[in-house]
Design a protein around this motif. Sequence first.
Motif, PDB file in Angstrom:
ATOM      1  N   LYS A 181      51.452  45.890 -28.540  1.00  0.00           N
ATOM      2  CA  LYS A 181      51.182  46.439 -29.876  1.00  0.00           C
ATOM      3  C   LYS A 181      52.053  45.791 -30.953  1.00  0.00           C
ATOM      4  O   LYS A 181      51.738  45.848 -32.132  1.00  0.00           O
ATOM      5  N   PHE A 182      53.173  45.215 -30.527  1.00  0.00           N
ATOM      6  CA  PHE A 182      54.122  44.617 -31.465  1.00  0.00           C
ATOM      7  C   PHE A 182      54.611  43.286 -30.909  1.00  0.00           C
ATOM      8  O   PHE A 182      54.496  43.022 -29.705  1.00  0.00           O
ATOM      9  N   ARG A 213      53.960  44.201 -36.386  1.00  0.00           N
ATOM     10  CA  ARG A 213      52.845  44.800 -35.677  1.00  0.00           C
ATOM     11  C   ARG A 213      51.928  43.652 -35.257  1.00  0.00           C
ATOM     12  O   ARG A 213      51.854  42.635 -35.942  1.00  0.00           O
ATOM     13  N   ASP A 215      48.725  43.208 -35.400  1.00  0.00           N
ATOM     14  CA  ASP A 215      47.710  42.787 -36.375  1.00  0.00           C
ATOM     15  C   ASP A 215      48.345  42.055 -37.563  1.00  0.00           C
ATOM     16  O   ASP A 215      47.730  41.160 -38.145  1.00  0.00           O
ATOM     17  N   GLU A 216      49.584  42.380 -37.901  1.00  0.00           N
ATOM     18  CA  GLU A 216      50.286  41.621 -38.948  1.00  0.00           C
ATOM     19  C   GLU A 216      50.551  40.195 -38.461  1.00  0.00           C
ATOM     20  O   GLU A 216      50.382  39.220 -39.191  1.00  0.00           O
ATOM     21  N   ASP A 265      56.246  49.106 -27.786  1.00  0.00           N
ATOM     22  CA  ASP A 265      56.841  49.962 -28.812  1.00  0.00           C
ATOM     23  C   ASP A 265      57.406  49.151 -29.966  1.00  0.00           C
ATOM     24  O   ASP A 265      57.815  48.004 -29.788  1.00  0.00           O
ATOM     25  N   GLN A 266      57.457  49.786 -31.115  1.00  0.00           N
ATOM     26  CA  GLN A 266      57.996  49.112 -32.306  1.00  0.00           C
ATOM     27  C   GLN A 266      59.440  48.683 -32.054  1.00  0.00           C
ATOM     28  O   GLN A 266      60.277  49.510 -31.710  1.00  0.00           O
ATOM     29  N   TYR A 282      58.625  47.743 -41.996  1.00  0.00           N
ATOM     30  CA  TYR A 282      57.544  47.021 -42.675  1.00  0.00           C
ATOM     31  C   TYR A 282      58.082  46.000 -43.663  1.00  0.00           C
ATOM     32  O   TYR A 282      57.689  44.832 -43.637  1.00  0.00           O
ATOM     33  N   TYR A 328      47.192  47.561 -44.418  1.00  0.00           N
ATOM     34  CA  TYR A 328      47.961  48.785 -44.667  1.00  0.00           C
ATOM     35  C   TYR A 328      47.126  49.900 -45.282  1.00  0.00           C
ATOM     36  O   TYR A 328      47.670  50.846 -45.823  1.00  0.00           O
ATOM     37  N   ASN A 336      56.613  54.160 -45.452  1.00  0.00           N
ATOM     38  CA  ASN A 336      56.723  53.018 -44.538  1.00  0.00           C
ATOM     39  C   ASN A 336      57.192  51.799 -45.318  1.00  0.00           C
ATOM     40  O   ASN A 336      56.449  50.852 -45.502  1.00  0.00           O
TER      41      ASN A 336
END
Length: 337
Positions: A181-182, A213, A215-216, A265-266, A282, A328, A336
């Motif tokens: 995810k990250f 993230r 997707d970023e 996890d982030q 962010y 976003y 965030n």
Amino acid sequence: MLIKLPKASDSKESDVTPESFYLSRRALLGSSLGGLAVGALAPWANADEAARYADVEPGKAPQWFAEKLPQTQWQAVTVQGEAITPFKDATHYNNFYEFGTGKGDPAQNAGGMKTEPWSVVVDGEVSKPGRYALEDFMKPYQLEERIYRLRCVEAWSMVIPWIGFPLSVLLKQVEPTSKAKFIRFETLQDPKVMPGQRSGFALIDWPYVEGLRLDEAMNPLAILAVGMYGRELPNQNGAPLRLVVPWKYGFKSVKSIVRISLVEDQPKTTWQGIAADEYGFYANVNPEVDHPRWTQARERRLPSGLFSPNIRETRMFNGYEDEVASLYSGLDLRKNY
Ligand SMILES: Nc1nc2c(c(=O)[nH]1)N[C@H]1C(S)=C(S)[C@@H](COP(=O)(O)O)O[C@H]1N2
Ligand SMILES: [Mo]
């Protein structure tokens, strides 16, 4: 591969005001690139420009870089009507705390970091983990020039012509698993050559860590850079491999990367560890969300001096709103930060 980007960052070559130009310098300094013929010179790199933009110091490019450079797609992305920051400013006004906290410290101290050989680990939630020598790691990638604004959270900014490749291409290659995810990046840790890591600067829990993230990370603007101003990266700018995410505050663009991990996890990032209420995960450039101790509505564009401070309005997502705002939607950017 020419990435089609809408209005704001798509522009004609004439829109870049090359204040301190560098490409033509390459024509003069072909020998600095290991004696290889320098191809793909931009059509506007004429003799006049060569005389005007002669401030780029040649470096010692590794062979793999010298071999790839002629195939670079020049000005794959540019900015409109904004001058490129002189090479001298981009390389002598730096943040690279491993080499000290003063803006001049990295230029002074980073020379001792050995960037050849260099290895990069890709691990975590990927089908194809590995440890690569940098020259092997770089083999699949076609270099592109990306001229981007760089906005530091400290309210100064530059315009830098990076050379690199899209992070998305690497990600497709290593095949993140469904759990990823990250993405987490780690800088070299070597107190022998990094005085900031051995001094009592205990605020920072080394190594420097940053993350995005997934997707970023897949957004076409996110790149891994190996060069700038038509040459390889100087050590103080994060040689030999660094991240550049132009819509986020500069501290996200982690330097001298040795490890890239896909994670569930982030990641806990360095600046969150220093002051989580001031520096968020962010860190999107946002003129409407101030830093607790100063405004983010404006910035000093370097070169900036007492008599010509060169102040500009800061733009949402650093001027890359068209390209990244959709990442976003539905996210409270005030919470965030
Ligand atoms: N490893 C590491 N990466 C880092 C930093 C740092 O201290 N250590 N500073 C960040 C900050 S605050 C900024 S503004 C940019 C500066 O990049 P530049 O010196 O190439 O302009 O690098 C970022 N990457
Ligand atoms: Mo920064």
